[in-house]
Design an enzyme around this catalytic site. Structure first.
Site, mmCIF file in Angstrom:
data_model
loop_
_atom_site.group_PDB
_atom_site.id
_atom_site.type_symbol
_atom_site.label_atom_id
_atom_site.label_comp_id
_atom_site.label_asym_id
_atom_site.label_seq_id
_atom_site.Cartn_x
_atom_site.Cartn_y
_atom_site.Cartn_z
ATOM 1 N N GLY A 4 33.713 46.132 29.420
ATOM 2 C CA GLY A 4 32.988 44.982 28.884
ATOM 3 C C GLY A 4 33.354 43.692 29.606
ATOM 4 O O GLY A 4 34.272 43.657 30.436
ATOM 5 N N VAL A 11 34.839 40.936 28.533
ATOM 6 C CA VAL A 11 36.192 40.446 28.254
ATOM 7 C C VAL A 11 37.232 41.400 28.834
ATOM 8 O O VAL A 11 38.236 40.964 29.412
ATOM 9 C CB VAL A 11 36.400 40.241 26.743
ATOM 10 N N SER A 32 30.941 55.305 28.329
ATOM 11 C CA SER A 32 31.332 54.632 29.576
ATOM 12 C C SER A 32 32.440 55.377 30.308
ATOM 13 O O SER A 32 33.021 54.853 31.267
ATOM 14 C CB SER A 32 31.812 53.208 29.270
ATOM 15 N N CYS A 83 36.958 32.281 20.155
ATOM 16 C CA CYS A 83 36.916 31.513 21.404
ATOM 17 C C CYS A 83 36.794 30.008 21.167
ATOM 18 O O CYS A 83 37.458 29.205 21.837
ATOM 19 C CB CYS A 83 35.782 32.013 22.293
ATOM 20 N N GLN A 129 27.913 26.380 22.319
ATOM 21 C CA GLN A 129 28.535 27.623 22.757
ATOM 22 C C GLN A 129 27.624 28.463 23.656
ATOM 23 O O GLN A 129 26.445 28.688 23.354
ATOM 24 C CB GLN A 129 28.986 28.446 21.538
ATOM 25 N N SER A 141 27.387 33.963 26.598
ATOM 26 C CA SER A 141 28.334 35.045 26.909
ATOM 27 C C SER A 141 29.239 35.347 25.731
ATOM 28 O O SER A 141 29.804 36.435 25.646
ATOM 29 C CB SER A 141 29.170 34.695 28.140
ATOM 30 N N HIS A 159 32.144 27.144 26.776
ATOM 31 C CA HIS A 159 31.894 26.496 25.490
ATOM 32 C C HIS A 159 32.277 25.017 25.578
ATOM 33 O O HIS A 159 33.309 24.663 26.154
ATOM 34 C CB HIS A 159 32.742 27.136 24.385
ATOM 35 N N ASN A 174 34.857 30.302 28.042
ATOM 36 C CA ASN A 174 35.072 31.088 26.825
ATOM 37 C C ASN A 174 35.512 32.516 27.089
ATOM 38 O O ASN A 174 36.157 33.145 26.244
ATOM 39 C CB ASN A 174 33.802 31.097 25.964
#
Length: 340
Positions: free
Chosen positions: A12, A14, A40, A130, A157, A160, A243, A316
């Protein structure tokens, strides 16, 4: 001697950023495992100059691993984080699942690094929302000087924060507006996000606040000081990454804007760019890929007795998520595990 580190949710946005930051900051890794869901499985991800294949989160044995950075959402975290913790692997969780648990520390290292010492109750440390993370980095040094009474924050914000599908939605909607033959229907957001702003992040609560707004209030109190009053309005804007926040702060004691600027310049994790001229401030596009939380537009609020306004911008995906998780890992290493 380094650490055995797991990154769960490595495919992902992050999770990939966590791997990038671990490599960039030369985190002392002896061994690393990258985990993903079965759909995945086998996907390759980068870690520095290495390419790693993902393993199955559902069957992974956490025994003997020092720490696991989780970026998989609350559902899988609820299932697998306790298993990792029970196996002796300390979990640093990026989801919202454990943030409000009194037995789980909620940590922003620039603000409350010593809170990591409370990890042992559940072997879990929580990463904040975040929008909260960047705000408390800005508030902490000012609170230490003049004690904050009340904060009014409006957020701007990036998409993403909602994940890859939201990034795609902004991109596809923008293209469809320029090409009238395309008809792109909103799927991620309840209204069009391209060339628009949406004053709605997460679900609505009975109070009329959204859950994102409630998170900012509750998390700021847990991380910074339970006596600080916070009110938030959270807005999604058509920005891919970064953000922004307009923050109005009311203090118990008077704080001059020049002293506030000097305090923030010296504070960890902050970069002040504040010139009263065209372009003398930071916008989201300029903060992408950077570790810092940027502060601009510092000025007195003369409508209250002891007030300051400021503009706060941060990546963020970094400070709001992956960077903060890695900083927690670094703090955990320095204060508890003491390897590397």
């Amino acid at each position: 001697m380094g650490y055995k580190v797991v990154v769960a949710g490595a495919t992902g946005n992050v999770g990939r950023e966590m791997l990038n930051i671990l490599a960039e900051r030369h985190f002392p890794v002896d061994e690393i495992a990258v985990l993903a869901s079965r759909k995945s499985l086998g996907t390759e991800v980068s870690f520095g100059d290495k390419t790693l294949k993902t393993q199955d989160l559902a069957t992974f044995d956490f025994t003997g691993w020092d720490m696991a950075l989780f970026a998989v959402g609350s559902g899988p975290t609820k299932e697998f984080a306790p298993k990792a913790a029970a196996a002796g692997c300390i979990v640093i969780d990026n989801s919202s699942l454990y943030r409000y648990d009194p037995d789980v520390p909620l940590v922003v290292p620039e603000v409350n690094a010593d809170a990591v010492l409370g990890y042992s109750k559940k072997n879990i440390i929580a990463n904040p929302n975040c929008s909260t993370a960047q705000m408390v980095v800005a508030l902490k040094p000012l609170h230490d000087r003049a004690k904050i009474k009340r904060v009014v924050v409006s957020t701007y914000q990036a998409v993403s924060g909602s994940g890859k599908d939201a990034i795609d939605e902004l991109w596809d909607q923008t293209k469809s507006i320029y090409n009238p033959t395309d008809d792109y229907e909103a799927k991620v957001y309840p209204k069009q996000i391209a060339f628009n702003v949406i004053p709605h992040i997460d679900v609505f609560l009975d109070s009329g606040d959204t859950k994102e707004e409630w998170k900012m209030v509750t998390e700021t109190k847990k991380i910074l000081d339970p006596s600080v009053k916070v009110t938030a309005t959270c807005v999604r804007v058509p920005v891919f990454v970064g953000h922004s926040e307009s923050i109005n702060i009311e203090f118990e004691d008077f704080l001059d804007e020049d002293e506030a600027r000097d305090i923030l310049r010296e504070a960890p994790g902050i970069m002040v760019i504040d010139k009263r001229e065209d372009g003398g401030y930071v916008t989201p596009i300029e903060c992408v890929g950077d570790f810092a939380t940027f502060i601009s537009r510092i000025r007195q609020d003369v409508t209250v007795e002891n007030g300051i306004n400021l503009w706060c911008v941060s990546d963020n995906l970094r400070k709001g998520a992956a960077l903060n998780a890695v900083q927690i890992a670094e703090t955990l290493g320095q204060k508890v595990l003491k390897k590397g």
